[in-house]
Every structure is written in C-alpha cells, then in structure tokens.
Design an enzyme around this catalytic site. Structure first.
Site, short mmCIF file in Angstrom:
data_model
loop_
_atom_site.label_atom_id
_atom_site.label_comp_id
_atom_site.label_asym_id
_atom_site.label_seq_id
_atom_site.Cartn_x
_atom_site.Cartn_y
_atom_site.Cartn_z
CE1 TYR A 66 42.49 51.96 41.65
CE2 TYR A 66 42.51 54.30 42.11
CZ TYR A 66 43.15 53.08 42.12
OH TYR A 66 44.43 52.99 42.61
CG PHE A 223 46.57 49.27 49.34
CD1 PHE A 223 45.55 50.06 48.84
CD2 PHE A 223 46.60 47.95 48.97
CE1 PHE A 223 44.60 49.54 47.98
CE2 PHE A 223 45.65 47.41 48.11
CZ PHE A 223 44.64 48.21 47.63
N PRO A 230 46.29 47.76 61.04
CG PRO A 230 44.72 46.57 59.82
CD PRO A 230 45.74 47.65 59.69
#
Length: 294
Positions: A66, A223, A230
């Site tokens: 990351y 995630f 959405p």
C-alpha cells in the site's frame, strides 16, 4: 434482535489466540490516489489512526504494497510503541510496479523479503497475523507459497497465517496444509460473490463464509464500502432511513449481524467517516431488517 457479539477470537484453538473488537480499520485508503504515494493530508491520516485506537478499535489491516510502504510507516509513526492489545495484520504475495499495476510477489524468496520488510517498517519482532494474498493461478503453487509461510511461522517471524482472495477450493487446500487463522475476501451487502477487477478476479466472501464458520475462522471483508454501495439499491436505503443512519453504516451493521465470524475493516481517509463507521457497531438490526435486506 439478532445476537451480535462485540468481540471475535482469531486462532481460538491455538496456543496464542487473539481476541479483538469486532470492528477493525483497513488502512488502504490512507494512501494517495490509486493506493499509491503519500496521503493528501498526512496529519489527518495520523490522527485517524490515533483516534481509532483511542476509541477502542484494536485491529488494523495493512500491507507493505500500500503506497508502497506508506501505510506501514504511518502506523509506526502514529502508534509505536503499540498498545498491548493491538493486533496489526499485514499481507504478502503481491507487489506494485511503477505503472501502479498489481503483480504477484509470491516465490518463497519474495515472501521472505516481504515479511522482513513488514517487520522493519512496522518496527516489530513478530507479525501477529499475515494474510497470504493469492494472485490467480500463477507459476508458484499454493502449497509452495504456504510452505514458505509456515517456515517463517516456525522461525517466529509470524504468529498466525491467514489467506486472502481465496476460492473455496483454495481455502480447502490451505486447511489441509496447516492452521489457517483468518480469511480476507471481498464482501459486502451488495457484492457477495466473485467480481472481476482490472488486476484479476476477487472471490467473494459468500463463497467461503460457511466453511469459515465450520472451522471457527474469522472472515475479514475488504472493499466492503467501495464496491458495495453504488449497487446497494433501495432496500439498504430504506433500512438506513429507518435507523437514521447512512447506507455505509447499514452495510457495516449488516456484515456484523450476518455472522458472528465476520470482522469488518472499513477504511477511510476522512476522520468524520471514521467516526461514522465506528458508530455503525452500535446499530441493532432486527431479524425483520435482516430478512428484508436478504
């Protein structure tokens, strides 16, 4: 109301079980755009980590790819020396190229390099929990990858080993090779099964949840907010209005109520959103709410 335990135990049948609160924090969003580079607001990133710990959160998920190495360095800067009850979980098996692509880094030599790098940047002598992230069917067999991980566990560099981004078949294979403490897969209210992303397929949590429950293995969804909301549709919005909450909070609450073996790690780069996520743990969904959400 559903019974929702407040804590979860990792490697509960081992000599060194780890009990943590059932809401963790995933650091991936602390990096720059595309999970690359330094955060846009470094002081806020450090404050997010410090606030999370101050409010009782004691499970942090990170990876040396990351940034690269950005989140590990932020964790060490913000929190070291670490609280005794803090569990820092990292991942190995992947790396980033200068073009920001995600590629396997999973030979035994690669994995050892990653573990040593994580130990150095996190300023630790032993990593409590490491997920081996699988990057598709490459040239290095799962047996060889896990063998290297178990070698480092015997050396004392790793306390517990988990698997990430695994299919049901891969998890079954892993369980036959040695103790698997945790599983980290993509999972949310709206995204429950395999999804295709630019860097490959991500198996969903629904495909392995029952197997995790059978073996007492915590499932750690990643995630869960980015890909879930959405597509969430009207039902989660209706339940959010009923509880005077955001859809993101209901998504977290749904995960917490779905199974006592789920340990959500919602990430954010906003201190305000962190506080909202933490508040989601207090939302009590009824059996009717859960049935309506499906």
């Amino acid at each position: 109301m559903f019974s929702m335990p407040k804590t979860i135990t990792i490697a509960k049948n081992s000599a060194h079980p780890l009990t943590v609160n059932r809401l963790g924090y995933g650091t991936m969003r602390l990096t720059g755009p595309e999970i690359w580079g330094e955060p846009a607001n470094r002081p806020e990133a450090l404050q997010i980590l410090q606030t999370a710990i101050a409010t009782g959160l004691n499970f942090i998920d990170t990876a040396d790819y990351y940034g690269e190495d950005v989140t590990n360095r932020l964790i060490a800067e913000a929190l070291h020396p670490y609280p005794q009850d803090l569990v820092i979980c990292t991942k190995v098996g992947a790396t980033r190229r200068p073009d920001k692509s995600w590629v396997p880094f999973n030979t035994p030599e690669n994995l050892r390099t990653s573990i040593d790098n994580n130990l150095r940047t996190l300023r630790q002598d032993q990593i409590q929990l490491v997920h081996l992230r699988l990057m598709g069917h490459g040239p290095v067999p799962l047996e060889e990858q896990l063998g290297a991980m178990f070698d480092m566990q015997r050396e004392g560099k790793i306390l517990h080993i988990g698997l990430s981004n695994v299919t049901r078949e891969e998890l079954e294979t892993g369980l036959g090779l040695g103790p698997i403490a945790t599983v980290e897969n993509m999972y949310s209210y709206a995204q429950r099964t395999t999804v295709q992303l630019p860097h490959g397929a991500n198996p969903g949590g629904e495909e392995v949840l029952d197997l995790c429950e059978q073996h007492g293995i915590p499932l750690i969804p990643f995630f869960s907010l980015i890909h879930g909301l959405p597509k969430a549709g009207n039902r989660i919005a209706e339940i959010a209005r009923k509880h005077n909450a955001t859809e993101a909070q209901i998504n977290i609450a749904w995960l917490l109520h779905k199974s006592p073996w789920i340990l959500p790690i919602p990430g954010t780069s906003s201190l305000g959103h962190l506080r909202e996520n933490l508040q989601a743990a207090a939302i009590q969904l009824s059996s009717e709410d859960m049935a309506y959400l499906g």
